[in-house]
Structure formats: C-alpha cells, structure tokens
Design an enzyme around this catalytic site. Structure first.
Site, mmCIF file in Angstrom:
data_model
loop_
_atom_site.group_PDB
_atom_site.id
_atom_site.type_symbol
_atom_site.label_atom_id
_atom_site.label_comp_id
_atom_site.label_asym_id
_atom_site.label_seq_id
_atom_site.Cartn_x
_atom_site.Cartn_y
_atom_site.Cartn_z
ATOM 1 C CG ASP A 59 -1.987 0.769 1.010
ATOM 2 O OD1 ASP A 59 -2.224 1.813 0.434
ATOM 3 O OD2 ASP A 59 -1.552 1.537 2.704
ATOM 4 C CB ALA A 60 3.601 2.256 2.299
#
Length: 147
Positions: free
Chosen positions: A27-28
């Site tokens: 996600d990051a």
C-alpha cells in the site's frame, strides 16, 4: 522515558509472509509512486492531491487494475500467487465504502507491490506502476464496475 527496543533488519523471504503483511507494505510502496506522479504533474495543493490520488489508490481502482493485469497476462507466476495470497488472506478490518470482494481484490493488488519491494525488484515495481498510471489516465479501467 519511553524505552524503544533496538530493531535489527534482516532479509525477509516474502513467500513466508501472509498476504495482509505484504499488502501493508505494498500500500505504501504504490502510494509513494502515485503521490510523486501527481506532484510532478503540477498538482501541489494537498486537498487536490488527496482527491486526485483516489483515482489511482482506491480499492475500486486497484481491483480493476489487478483484474486487467491478469486479463492481459502481465503478471508473473509468482506475482499471481502473491495476489491470490493477498486476496484470500483473512481481513481484520472492515472495507470502507466498498464491497468485501472489491476490498479483497485490492488487498491482493497491494500484496504484489509489497512482495516485489521485499524482493528489491524496483524496476518491476516501476514498470507495473507506470502501466497502472497509463491505464487509468487512458480510461482503461472504466469498463470495470467494482462496488
């Protein structure tokens, strides 16, 4: 005074991690590419950046992207296996503004980026992310209707 334990990094085999852990990292990783892209395109107001980023990072967009990546046979065997691990992993959070199925697909999408990051496959991350950006900006996921 708060005592923080000294942490020592080790190489990690991503095949030993569950899909949720890979998705947490992925996600990051994906988000950084999208934020950098938007800023380099001249979007600099935080509220506009946030609104525009959702076109790329929402669960619905990620579900459409991973579906299209698979339909176009653009993922390696390992990436597909990682997607399945992420998609099938038990979730402990509730999907916000989306169906559970869409949330699971987006978790699988993010797991692929986390997997590639831990394998240090920066070129592959960049290649897939550029494909995602172009696909979104050329209307390539408009045919998909994830709720």
């Amino acid at each position: 005074m708060n005592q923080t334990k000294k942490m020592i990094e080790n190489d990690v085999n991503p095949d030993t991690l569950n899909g949720q852990t890979l998705a947490y990292l992925g996600d990051a990783v994906y988000e950084i590419f999208i934020r950098r892209h938007l800023i380099k395109c001249g979007i600099v107001k935080p509220q506009v950046l946030q609104r525009r980023a959702t076109h790329y990072v929402s669960a619905k967009a990620q579900a459409a992207l991973i579906t299209k990546l698979q339909e176009d046979n653009l993922l390696t065997e390992g990436e597909v296996a990682t997607f399945h691990r992420g998609r099938n992993s038990k979730t402990y959070t509730k999907a916000k503004n989306t169906s559970l199925a869409t949330y699971q697909l987006s978790t699988g999408f993010e797991a692929v980026w986390g997997y590639l990051e831990l394998l240090n496959k920066k070129d592959r991350i960049e290649q897939l992310t550029e494909w995602c950006i172009k696909t979104i900006e050329n209307g390539g996921i408009e045919e998909y209707d994830f709720k």
